[in-house]
Scaffold this motif. Structure first.
Motif, mmCIF file in Angstrom:
data_model
loop_
_atom_site.group_PDB
_atom_site.id
_atom_site.type_symbol
_atom_site.label_atom_id
_atom_site.label_comp_id
_atom_site.label_asym_id
_atom_site.label_seq_id
_atom_site.Cartn_x
_atom_site.Cartn_y
_atom_site.Cartn_z
ATOM 1 N N THR A 1 -6.693 0.536 -5.656
ATOM 2 C CA THR A 1 -8.294 0.174 -5.494
ATOM 3 C C THR A 1 -8.609 -0.402 -6.632
ATOM 4 O O THR A 1 -9.135 -1.732 -6.868
ATOM 5 C CB THR A 1 -9.322 1.235 -5.142
ATOM 6 O OG1 THR A 1 -9.036 1.642 -3.934
ATOM 7 C CG2 THR A 1 -10.866 0.669 -5.040
ATOM 8 N N SER A 2 -8.246 0.374 -8.026
ATOM 9 C CA SER A 2 -8.544 -0.201 -9.214
ATOM 10 C C SER A 2 -7.586 -1.613 -9.548
ATOM 11 O O SER A 2 -8.020 -2.516 -10.223
ATOM 12 C CB SER A 2 -8.179 0.660 -10.165
ATOM 13 O OG SER A 2 -6.964 0.966 -10.348
ATOM 14 N N THR B 1 0.815 -1.194 0.130
ATOM 15 C CA THR B 1 0.077 0.083 0.062
ATOM 16 C C THR B 1 1.033 1.459 0.052
ATOM 17 O O THR B 1 0.431 2.269 -0.567
ATOM 18 C CB THR B 1 -0.991 0.089 1.089
ATOM 19 O OG1 THR B 1 -1.593 -1.317 1.089
ATOM 20 C CG2 THR B 1 -1.792 1.231 1.247
ATOM 21 N N ALA C 1 -4.403 5.960 -3.499
ATOM 22 C CA ALA C 1 -5.674 5.075 -3.284
ATOM 23 C C ALA C 1 -6.441 4.655 -4.159
ATOM 24 O O ALA C 1 -6.942 3.381 -4.511
ATOM 25 C CB ALA C 1 -6.636 5.593 -1.890
ATOM 26 N N HIS D 1 -8.784 -4.191 -6.044
ATOM 27 C CA HIS D 1 -10.187 -4.323 -5.697
ATOM 28 C C HIS D 1 -10.494 -4.232 -4.275
ATOM 29 O O HIS D 1 -11.297 -4.782 -3.749
ATOM 30 C CB HIS D 1 -10.887 -5.376 -6.284
ATOM 31 C CG HIS D 1 -10.673 -5.361 -7.705
ATOM 32 N ND1 HIS D 1 -11.258 -4.361 -8.804
ATOM 33 C CD2 HIS D 1 -10.036 -6.015 -8.580
ATOM 34 C CE1 HIS D 1 -10.917 -4.585 -9.946
ATOM 35 N NE2 HIS D 1 -10.071 -5.688 -9.967
ATOM 36 N N GLU D 2 -9.393 -3.947 -3.468
ATOM 37 C CA GLU D 2 -9.513 -3.914 -1.814
ATOM 38 C C GLU D 2 -9.402 -2.303 -1.568
ATOM 39 O O GLU D 2 -9.010 -1.392 -2.066
ATOM 40 C CB GLU D 2 -8.411 -4.645 -1.207
ATOM 41 C CG GLU D 2 -8.788 -6.151 -1.586
ATOM 42 C CD GLU D 2 -7.578 -6.652 -0.675
ATOM 43 O OE1 GLU D 2 -6.419 -6.215 -0.051
ATOM 44 O OE2 GLU D 2 -7.814 -8.021 -0.784
ATOM 45 N N LYS D 3 -9.723 -2.276 -0.242
ATOM 46 C CA LYS D 3 -9.766 -0.973 0.276
ATOM 47 C C LYS D 3 -8.087 -0.455 0.366
ATOM 48 O O LYS D 3 -7.209 -1.390 0.806
ATOM 49 C CB LYS D 3 -10.232 -1.004 1.895
ATOM 50 C CG LYS D 3 -10.288 0.410 2.462
ATOM 51 C CD LYS D 3 -11.004 0.468 3.950
ATOM 52 C CE LYS D 3 -10.776 1.691 4.682
ATOM 53 N NZ LYS D 3 -11.647 1.697 5.785
ATOM 54 N N ALA D 4 -7.808 0.700 0.110
ATOM 55 C CA ALA D 4 -6.431 1.224 -0.191
ATOM 56 C C ALA D 4 -5.906 1.612 1.057
ATOM 57 O O ALA D 4 -4.599 1.687 1.234
ATOM 58 C CB ALA D 4 -6.502 2.148 -1.221
#
Length: 243
Positions: free
Chosen positions: A196-197, A53, A192, A200-203
């Motif tokens: 996410t793109s 992240t 973020a 596909h999870e919360k950043a």
């Protein structure tokens, strides 16, 4: 993060006790810590999530090899994402926009708020450089139409354009827009969205959130008990309870 669960458990166990503080010795505390089983695999996933992240690609690759923990995304994409983030942090907003579109045009096409904030940042950079006429033209052509469609965008645009009314823009009521923190805020938002793109999870990284929860839980427990507390999160050293 076994300590977090211990703190929560102690909160529950002394909830119904008298107002006097319970004293929990180091021996008792460490015994409870040993009783909590946290899988190493889960801890490794937390570390990998943080490295991915935040964009520490080299550290993530080394950690993948040493721990056998596979990231949720291709580590090669981190370099591209960090290039976008660095461009925004350096004030090269147009370069950042082009890089985002090279990665995935849908990111900006489907996120009008992100695109507006990037354009707003571009306007801020023009004002920072003293390009008044260019800034006004850009605000009118690119941002004003979006402000007409969204009240929050209009308010942000008005705050930004108001910088032009002051000679000493850094010390005016809206001077924080010219601060480095504004660039960092925009860069974080772009980072973020890209992450996410890709996954596909919360950043947001999960590890800092857990540490914040630990601090909150300790603060709650402070009112009810004296116990071995962690005051320095970087060393995670247990300190003897203050009696």
């Amino acid at each position: 993060m076994s300590l977090f669960w211990i703190v929560l458990g102690q909160l529950d166990s002394i909830e119904s006790m008298s107002s006097s503080k319970k004293v929990i010795t180091r021996e008792e505390w460490e015994r409870k810590l040993k009783d909590v089983k946290i899988r190493k695999e889960d801890m490794n996933k937390l570390v990998m999530n943080f490295l991915v992240t935040e964009g520490y690609v080299e550290a993530a690759e080394k950690f993948r090899i040493e721990s056998g923990t596979e990231p949720d995304i291709d580590l090669a994409t981190i370099t591209d994402r960090m290039a976008v983030k660095k461009a925004v942090q350096s004030g090269n907003v147009q370069d950042a926009i082009e890089k985002v579109n090279d990665l995935n045009p849908e990111i900006l096409d489907t996120n009008p708020q992100l695109y507006f904030h990037l354009q707003q940042q571009k306007l801020i950079e023009l004002i920072r450089l003293g390009k008044v006429e260019e800034a006004l033209e850009f605000a009118q052509d690119e941002l004003a139409p979006r402000g007409e469609e969204n009240q929050s965008f209009l308010e942000e645009l008005e705050r930004t354009v108001a910088l032009l009314a002051f000679e000493d823009v850094k010390n005016c009521p809206y001077g924080e827009l010219l601060d480095v923190s504004q660039r960092l805020k925009t860069a974080s938002e772009v980072n973020a969205a890209i992450l996410t793109s890709q996954s596909h999870e919360k950043a947001d990284p999960k590890l800092p959130s857990l540490l914040k929860m630990l601090v909150w839980a300790q603060n709650q427990l402070d009112e009810k008990a004296a116990y071995p507390r962690i005051n320095n999160l970087s060393t995670a050293t247990l300190e003897d309870p203050a009696i």
